[in-house]
Each structure stands twice: as structure tokens, then as C-alpha cells.
Motif scaffolding. Structure first.
Motif, PDB file in Angstrom:
ATOM      1  N   LYS A 212       0.843  -1.215   0.000  1.00 37.22           N
ATOM      2  CA  LYS A 212       0.000   0.000   0.000  1.00 37.22           C
ATOM      3  C   LYS A 212       0.871   1.255   0.000  1.00 37.22           C
ATOM      4  O   LYS A 212       0.576   2.229  -0.712  1.00 37.22           O
ATOM      5  CB  LYS A 212      -0.915  -0.023   1.225  1.00 37.22           C
ATOM      6  CG  LYS A 212      -1.981   1.058   1.202  1.00 37.22           C
ATOM      7  CD  LYS A 212      -2.992   0.860   2.320  1.00 37.22           C
ATOM      8  CE  LYS A 212      -4.141   1.868   2.227  1.00 37.22           C
ATOM      9  NZ  LYS A 212      -3.734   3.244   2.105  1.00 37.22           N
ATOM     10  N   ASP A 216       0.516   3.888  -2.873  1.00 34.64           N
ATOM     11  CA  ASP A 216      -0.016   5.202  -2.482  1.00 34.64           C
ATOM     12  C   ASP A 216       0.964   6.331  -2.752  1.00 34.64           C
ATOM     13  O   ASP A 216       0.567   7.482  -2.927  1.00 34.64           O
ATOM     14  CB  ASP A 216      -0.366   5.208  -0.985  1.00 34.64           C
ATOM     15  CG  ASP A 216      -1.624   4.428  -0.692  1.00 34.64           C
ATOM     16  OD1 ASP A 216      -2.314   4.042  -1.655  1.00 34.64           O
ATOM     17  OD2 ASP A 216      -1.914   4.193   0.497  1.00 34.64           O
ATOM     18  N   ASN A 217       2.269   5.993  -2.762  1.00 31.45           N
ATOM     19  CA  ASN A 217       3.272   7.064  -2.814  1.00 31.45           C
ATOM     20  C   ASN A 217       4.171   7.035  -4.043  1.00 31.45           C
ATOM     21  O   ASN A 217       4.497   8.101  -4.592  1.00 31.45           O
ATOM     22  CB  ASN A 217       4.178   6.996  -1.572  1.00 31.45           C
ATOM     23  CG  ASN A 217       3.413   7.252  -0.297  1.00 31.45           C
ATOM     24  OD1 ASN A 217       3.193   8.387   0.091  1.00 31.45           O
ATOM     25  ND2 ASN A 217       2.992   6.174   0.367  1.00 31.45           N
TER      26      ASN A 217
END
Length: 606
Positions: A212, A216-217
Motif C-alpha cells: 500500500k 499510495d506514494n
């Protein structure tokens, strides 16, 4: 017409020769110079290819180089300008070589080869695509290429039919799935462009804790498999490292130092980037199927060496058939460039039979023959037993394998590509619970976490693994059959990552990874008859149609090329026997190796 393909000046330089479109020979330069991933002009590989055909440089019709240097230079220049003044140090490091040699590639190649004829330059991903589609067994197929970077392209897909192929879409630098994987290779303390397969082997010990965080980044992964990286986390555009401070902050510290102890964090990072890569490949595969409508897929580029992702794509049944170029990295670009020149430049037709490919088992390299080896052994007073034929040899070798002896197997033509496929292999008994540890620490001298691959009789693959398709180039990972597995006890489940490797997990424990997976090589009589015969005889003795197959080298060393390399490696390690074509050498009968050096000082650790 002879066409010579060359890849060089980045990493894994190589040469490949075609005669009227048929592959005559191919080899990587590292095998001759004994420098792993050697990037220099492949003078030895070229010389070998020409000698294989009995020709000279003047007989070559076309010389094909695997990328377009001017476009690559444009990318490098634009990237430096975009990030200036950052990166000025690496700019001054790279530019002199470009100005001196790389920009004038046509002249450079002609001068080194002593050649006056035509030179063609397909784009880097065209070379990858050609290496994937043209030797494949398919008349038509979708094509997917993914790597670090070529000129600008880092991922592309297209389609091929007959002798024609076209690239339909691409993703461009700096956004790169290959460089994302390399960034985690760097961050977990392994060498870029070398240690990516270690990250893949480490992944099963970890948990996907950072998936994640990555999604997400760091990477914006779309449903169609296209993606974009947030470049503020990376340093490869401007510096000499892969990751930057923001990346280190995100994952809680600086990169692991090479050779430092591995922790659960590195295992979790490896698992996480592996999961993200698999998801990206799956999404790309589905999208390419939707767009092209093809039931067959051909793959190349460094990311196509990720056999775990390949195996997942196969099991998802997105395609009926998948064929992956065994030299999927830059070395294979030499072959792709040559095939591109034959079919796309010369417009020559192509036939594909539907089942057997044109790669010839990838056994395209050097061979020495029994008489040459007999003379070498006699000249050096090396004791051996010579068998009159392969049948007698395989009887003897199967017997010692069944006694849990480790054998260096040097037989026939050398493989083209990074995998040992039963020509330059170290082999052992897959049933032995102790074999994995013996081979890792006493023979290969490599990291203890790394698994070994199985070679299995093609017709028996489904007896042992959850797959029933060809995998002759060891590029597909499959689960060990459920009925062969040994469940771990609650106590064993609590063991720290790498300690789990010592727990037998199936009735072929030496080739079963901690997640019950295996990197499968299917062996058939058509591609490699001697190796097939050997495994068949091992099965008759033991009831097991699977042996261990790992590359014939020690850590940091290129795979052995000639009998002298094989003998030296044999004597430096704890192998019990060595096969040199039809000669069998027993370790206990050998005299001490004189005037030897410490191999650790000879080969830089990879």
C-alpha cells in the motif's frame, strides 16, 4: 546472407549470428572475459560466432546494433538538462565515453570488426520485441517488452503476424517498472542490474507490508497496467544512486549496506515490490490481450526474467500460450537486432510451426567435443574415465546422483542467456533434505536464502508441479503439487525467515522454496537429448523425475565457458564429480590444484 547482431556498452554485451534467418550461434561476452555482465565490445563473442560459421567479417551482409545511440544520447542529455545543476557529477562521468565512442557507433563497430558493409540500428525495444516474437513458435502473437530503459521506452506492447511486427503503445523514461524494481534492489543492499533475481528469491520470506505504501506514494498504477512514478523518491535521473532521501524516509532509514545481515524488513520490502510488479504485469497482460485479441503472448526485456510474475500470468490464463525469450535482457538484444534486420529490414518471410520454437533450446554457444577435452585432460595429467557414448555416461552419472553426490555437468553447446539449462549446470538429488544447504554454502558459496531450480522430465511436470506446459528456459514459477507438500508445524512456522529454508516442505525439498514454489525447467528429448536421458535414468533408479539444476559457477563468477573454467571451479568447490562431455572426473582421484588463487579475489561478489 549472414547477419551479425551486437549488443554492447551498457551491460551484458553479446553477439548473435544468423544465416539466411536461422540462428547459427550466440554468446555473451562475459563468458569469455570472465567479467560478469561485461559491457565492452563483444570481441570474443563475435569471433566465436564467425568461427562457428567458418566466415570472416567481409562475409557479413548486415551488422545490426541493438539500439539507436543518438536517441539514447538525446534522452541522457535532456535528463541532465532537466535536473541541472543536480547530476553534474554523473554528467561529467558519462559524457566523455559518449563523445569518444558511443555517438559514432557505426564507425566504432566497423573499426572494431574490420567491416565495411551495411549497419542497421533498430530501436532498443524493437530489438527486444524481435527477440521475443521472431524465434517464438507462434504465427501471430501479442508482444510485451518491459525493462529498465532503452532509448526512451521502458515498456511497450505490440503484435506480430508472420514476418511482420508493430509496436502499438509505449511508456517512456523516467517512468520504468524495471527501474522501480532496481531501486528496491539497491535499497535492500544488492547490486543493480545483477541482484534483481535475489530480490525475487528473497520475496517469499517476507510479508507484503509495504504494498500500500508503494502504491499510495511511489507508483500510480492504472487498471490497464500503465503507470507513472513519483520521481521525487528517486535519484537515478540526476545522481549515481537509485533512491533519494524521500524514499529512505518513507521506508524508515538508509539503504542496507551490501553484505550486511538481512532482516525481516528487507524480506518484507522484497515481497512488497514483487507483489506490485506481479500486479503491474498482470494488468498489462490483460490490457494487451484486450487490445490485440491475440491468444499467444511473447515477452522480453529484463522484467521478463521475473519468472514469478510470468508464472502468475500463465496461471491466470490470460493467454493460452506464453513464450519468453531466454536471453530476455540486453544480451538477447543482439539476437533481436539480427532477426529484425532479416525480417523487418530485408522483408524475409518467416514460418512458425506452432509448437517448437527456433531458439534451439538456447544451446547456441561454444562446444569443445570429446577429442579436444581428451587432449586437455592428457596434457594436464588429469585422471578421468572416458565413456564411449552418452548412454554409458548417463548410466554412471545417474548412479552417483542417486547417491546424493553433486556433479558439475559440462556437456555440449553452452547456453545463451542467464540460465543454466543442462549444458553448464551443477546438478544434484532433489529428494535430499541437505542438498540445498550443501550447494548454497559449500559449492556456490552464495547467500543461504537462495532457492534452487528443478529440471523435470517434460512429460512428468504435472506430477510434481501445478502446471502442464513447456518451460524449457526456466522462466516460469509454479507451485509444487499439493499432494507432495509437507505442512509446517506450528513451531516451524515461527522460525525466522531464512531458517524456514532448512525445513523440508515436500518430497523434493531441495527445489521447493519456502512458499512451496519452484522455478521450473521442463526437459525434453528434442532440445537437450543427453540431459533428458540423464534425468530419465535418475528416475529409473529412484522413482523421481526431478533433479536440482543450478548454474555452473561460484558467486560472482560468470557461468563456465570452457573445460579449463569448469575444472578450476570443480577443484575450488566441494563438488564430487565433474562431467566434461563423455569424460567423468572423480574429485577423490584428482591431484591438488597447484598455483591457484583465491576465487574471491578473482571474482567481484555480485
Amino acid at each position: 546472407m549472414y547477419i551479425l547482431g551486437v549488443s554492447a556498452f551498457y551491460h551484458d554485451s553479446a553477439a548473435a549470428l544468423l544465416k539466411d534467418g536461422e540462428i547459427v550461434a550466440a554468446a555473451q561476452e562475459e563468458r569469455f572475459t570472465r567479467k560478469k555482465h561485461d559491457a565492452s565490445y563483444p570481441a570474443n563473442a563475435v569471433d566465436f560466432c564467425l568461427k562457428s560459421a567458418g566466415i570472416a567479417a567481409k562475409d557479413i551482409g548486415i551488422l545490426a546494433f541493438y539500439d539507436k545511440p543518438w536517441i539514447k544520447f538525446e534522452r541522457i542529455l535532456e535528463t541532465y538538462l532537466a535536473y541541472a545543476p543536480a547530476g553534474i557529477g554523473s554528467f561529467f562521468t558519462a559524457i566523455p565515453m559518449w563523445l569518444k565512442e558511443k555517438l559514432w557507433m557505426r564507425d566504432t563497430l566497423r573499426e572494431k570488426l574490420g567491416y565495411e558493409g551495411r549497419v542497421v540500428f533498430p530501436e532498443h525495444h524493437e530489438s527486444h520485441a524481435a527477440s521475443a516474437f521472431f524465434p517464438s513458435p507462434f504465427h501471430e502473437a501479442a508482444i510485451l517488452t518491459t525493462d529498465g530503459v532503452g532509448e526512451w521506452t521502458t515498456t511497450s506492447f505490440g503484435q506480430g503476424k508472420g514476418s511482420e511486427m508493430e509496436i502499438l503503445q509505449e511508456i517512456r523514461f523516467p517512468h520504468s517498472l524495471g527501474l522501480l524494481y532496481s531501486a528496491f534492489t539497491y535499497y535492500t543492499g544488492f547490486k543493480v542490474n545483477s541482484g534483481e533475481y535475489k530480490v525475487m528469491g528473497l520475496a517469499p520470506y517476507g510479508e507484503p507490508k509495504y504494498v500500500k505504501t508503494i502504491l499510495d506514494n511511489i507508483i500510480d498504477l492504472k487498471e490497464d497496467g500503465s503507470y507513472k512514478l513519483d520521481m521525487s523518491y528517486f535519484n537515478y535521473c540526476a545522481g549515481l544512486t537509485m533512491t533519494g532521501g524521500k524514499f529512505h524516509d518513507l521506508f524508515g532509514g538508509p539503504p542496507r549496506k551490501p553484505e550486511a545481515n538481512l532482516t525481516q524488513k528487507e524480506m518484507d520490502l522484497a515481497r512488497s515490490v514483487q507483489d506490485v510488479t506481479e500486479e503491474a504485469v498482470l494488468r498489462m497482460g490483460r490490457h494487451v490481450r484486450r487490445v490485440t485479441g491475440k491468444k499467444n503472448l511473447c515477452m522480453a526485456g529484463g522484467v521478463a526474467l521475473n519468472c514469478v510474475a510470468n508464472g502468475k500470468l500463465l496461471r491466470e490464463k490470460v493467454y493460452e500460450n506464453i513464450w519468453i525469450q531466454p536471453a530476455a535482457g540486453d544480451a538477447g538484444g543482439a539476437l533481436g537486432a539480427a532477426l529484425f534486420a532479416w525480417h523487418s529490414v530485408e522483408k524475409k518471410p518467416r514460418s512458425a510451426g506452432g509448437k517448437m520454437d527456433r531458439q534451439k533450446g538456447s544451446l547456441l554457444g561454444t562446444e569443445y567435443g570429446d577429442d579436444h577435452i581428451a587432449a586437455y585432460l592428457a596434457r594436464n595429467n588429469i585422471p578421468s574415465t572416458r565413456f564411449s557414448n552418452v548412454d554409458e555416461l548417463t548410466d554412471a552419472v545417474a548412479k552417483v546422483l542417486a547417491e546424493e553426490k553433486v556433479v558439475g555437468w559440462f556437456h555440449g553447446r553452452m547456453e545463451f542467456g542467464p540460465r543454466a539449462l543442462g549444458a553448464r549446470s551443477i546438478i544434484g538429488d532433489s529428494r535430499s533434505p541437505k542438498m540445498q544447504s550443501i550447494m548454497n554454502l559449500k559449492i556456490k558459496f552464495r547467500e543461504s536464502f537462495r532457492p534452487f531450480a528443478p529440471s523435470v522430465l517434460r512429460e512428468k511436470v504435472n506430477d510434481y508441479f501445478d502446471m502442464d506446459s513447456d518451460s524449457p528456459y526456466m522462466l516460469l514459477v509454479a507451485p509444487v503439487q499439493e499432494r507432495r507438500r509437507i505442512p509446517m508445524t506450528a513451531e516451524q512456522e515461527k522460525l525466522f525467515g531464512i531458517e524456514k529454508l532448512n525445513v523440508p516442505r515436500s518430497d523434493i525439498p531441495a527445489v521447493t522454496h519456502v512458499d512451496y514454489s519452484a522455478r521450473v525447467q521442463t526437459v525434453d528429448a528434442e532440445r537437450n537429448p543427453a540431459y533428458y536421458q540423464l534425468i530419465g535414468k535418475f528416475e529409473k533408479l529412484t522413482g523421481c523425475g526431478v533433479i536440482i539444476n543450478t548454474s555452473f559457477n561460484v558467486r560472482g563468477e560468470p557461468i563456465v565457458q570452457k573445460p579449463e573454467d569448469a575444472y578450476k571451479c570443480f577443484m575450488r568447490t566441494n563438488m564430487d564429480y565433474l562431467v566434461l562431455d563423455n569424460h567423468l572426473l572423480a574429485k577423490e582421484a584428482q591431484p591438488e590444484l597447484k598455483e591457484d588463487t583465491d576465487w574471491r579475489s578473482e571474482f567481484e561478489l555480485d
